[in-house]
Design a protein around this motif. Sequence first.
Motif, short mmCIF file in Angstrom:
data_model
loop_
_atom_site.label_atom_id
_atom_site.label_comp_id
_atom_site.label_asym_id
_atom_site.label_seq_id
_atom_site.Cartn_x
_atom_site.Cartn_y
_atom_site.Cartn_z
N SER A 47 -27.15 33.90 0.48
CA SER A 47 -26.32 33.48 -0.65
C SER A 47 -25.33 34.57 -1.03
CB SER A 47 -27.19 33.13 -1.86
OG SER A 47 -27.98 32.00 -1.57
N GLU A 51 -21.32 34.16 -0.92
CA GLU A 51 -20.45 34.47 -2.07
C GLU A 51 -19.30 35.38 -1.65
OE1 GLU A 51 -22.82 36.06 -5.27
OE2 GLU A 51 -24.02 34.22 -5.42
N GLU A 55 -15.29 34.50 -1.78
CA GLU A 55 -14.30 35.34 -2.46
C GLU A 55 -13.05 35.49 -1.60
OE1 GLU A 55 -16.12 39.06 -3.49
OE2 GLU A 55 -17.51 38.11 -4.90
#
Length: 151
Positions: A47, A51, A55
Amino acid sequence: MNPKSDHKPILEELKKKLSSRVKGIRRLADRLECRLDVLKATIAKASQVQESIEEIDSDDDFGAELEELSIVTKARIMSLIDALKTASDTIPSVSASVAPTRARLPKLALPKFSGKYSEFKGFITLFETLVHNDESIPVIEKFNHLLKTGL
């Protein structure tokens, strides 16, 4: 002649078999709980990586697939743990002095492997936990069980 004493050797053998099966169930539940902890840590790391990807690339949509895979895999493992604990708790205790005998292949149904690379790690981890690492199952039975899962 006492009919109960006539069946004593059979009764002792049955108690040995039952004791072995109960111990096997408890070992499987313990192994699955350990695997669940490892899974949770792996999901957390994945995870974090996802992320970072999002981004950089906000259009990346693998996050939803990762989340779904995480939920399904955790649910399967937790369901198996519950089933094993329930089975273990409902079996009456047998004499601890009885030596264990060779257990048979677990009656738990492994999911069929679909052939998708993304599902292999979860499949093989579950197979190893339930079948491969169980020393009481003969190698040929392990192999046959693996073939039945579609691998």
